[in-house]
Write a protein that holds these residues in place. Structure first.
Motif, mmCIF file in Angstrom:
data_model
loop_
_atom_site.group_PDB
_atom_site.id
_atom_site.type_symbol
_atom_site.label_atom_id
_atom_site.label_comp_id
_atom_site.label_asym_id
_atom_site.label_seq_id
_atom_site.Cartn_x
_atom_site.Cartn_y
_atom_site.Cartn_z
ATOM 1 N N GLU A 116 0.582 -1.144 0.208
ATOM 2 C CA GLU A 116 0.024 -0.240 0.286
ATOM 3 C C GLU A 116 1.155 1.285 -0.192
ATOM 4 O OE1 GLU A 116 -2.837 2.528 -1.164
ATOM 5 O OE2 GLU A 116 -3.433 0.987 0.071
ATOM 6 N N TRP A 119 0.241 7.195 2.006
ATOM 7 C CA TRP A 119 0.817 7.400 3.106
ATOM 8 C C TRP A 119 0.280 6.765 4.231
ATOM 9 C CZ3 TRP A 119 -1.349 11.237 6.727
ATOM 10 C CH2 TRP A 119 -1.696 12.404 5.995
ATOM 11 N N ALA A 122 -0.884 3.240 4.423
ATOM 12 C CA ALA A 122 -0.038 2.072 4.269
ATOM 13 C C ALA A 122 -0.046 1.304 5.976
ATOM 14 C CB ALA A 122 1.609 3.013 4.498
ATOM 15 N N GLN A 125 -1.148 -2.015 7.018
ATOM 16 C CA GLN A 125 -1.059 -2.806 7.013
ATOM 17 C C GLN A 125 -0.505 -3.852 8.149
ATOM 18 O OE1 GLN A 125 1.379 -3.443 3.368
ATOM 19 N NE2 GLN A 125 0.849 -1.359 3.523
#
Length: 253
Positions: A116, A119, A122, A125
């Motif tokens: 991913e 920003w 991310a 995850q």
């Protein structure tokens, strides 16, 4: 023979005169590169119209002082020192943050595989099965526990801040804002004039980075996309993909 002696004497006098001129001609002193950013003659926030608008306590001693403080936030020296420290530390984090926000998207658009790249998505995850792999590579940095990651960050950042303020293995009695020595392996601060100019460049770029990060936050809330994707869409269709097209998103229906 008399003519030869006279010629030799004349030549000697010419050489001596030239030598004296060369000796007398000293190289001109080059003005400091940072002189336009410091002191009473520095560039100020209103340019040539700044007369009478600059508070007396803003003397141009510090980098990034353009004589603007309409709220009087820097009138107290102790408060001014504290605000300078806060601004500089936040500016450095913003410089790193802005780079970290745009780099994954740029790399993903150029063929680098990410789980991913956006920003603000991310970090999520880490809650997925298999955890989070930095740059999509499990051999670089693999994070699977949010508690362990948070604890590691608190410890490492706490130690770094403690060393910055109180000294530590990297050196004692260092400037908490510009420590130098082990923190300057490239020797960028060796020349005083260059160092003075770099301080100004750092705070100016840092202020811009803080505004950029704020813009990234607002973009994420309004569009739900990363800054590079927003920019790509705007360049492809400037007439419809702009701030005005989202102006009605939060208005009452």
């Amino acid at each position: 023979m008399a003519f030869a002696l006279a010629s030799r004497k004349a030549a000697s006098s010419v050489v001596c005169a030239a030598a004296k001129k060369t000796k007398a001609a000293k190289p001109e002193k080059v003005a400091s590169k940072g002189i336009e950013f410091y002191g009473p003659d520095r560039v100020k926030w209103l340019g040539p119209y700044s007369a009478g608008s600059t508070p007396e306590y803003l003397t141009g001693e510090f980098p990034g002082d353009y004589g603007w403080d309409t709220s009087g936030l820097s009138a107290d020296p102790a408060t001014f020192q504290r605000y300078r420290e806060l601004e500089l530390i936040h500016a450095r984090w913003a410089l790193l943050g802005a780079l970290g926000i745009v780099t994954p998207e740029l790399l993903a658009k150029n063929g680098v595989s990410f789980g991913e790249p956006v920003w603000f998505k991310a970090g999520a995850q880490i809650f997925q099965e298999g955890g989070l792999n930095y740059l999509g590579n499990p051999s670089l940095i693999h994070a699977q526990s949010i508690i362990a990651t948070l604890a590691f960050q608190v410890i490492v950042m706490g130690l770094a801040e403690g060393y910055r303020v109180n000294g530590g293995p990297a050196g004692e009695g260092l400037d908490p804002l510009y420590p130098g020595e082990a923190f300057d392996p490239l020797g960028l601060a060796d020349d005083p004039d260059s160092f003075a100019e770099l301080k100004v460049k750092e705070i100016k770029n840092g202020r811009l980075a803080m505004f950029s990060c704020f813009g990234f936050f607002v973009q994420a809330i309004v569009t739900g996309k990363g800054p590079i994707e927003n920019l790509t869409e705007h360049l492809a269709d400037p007439a419809s993909q702009n701030a005005f097209s989202f102006a009605t998103k939060f208005t009452p229906q």
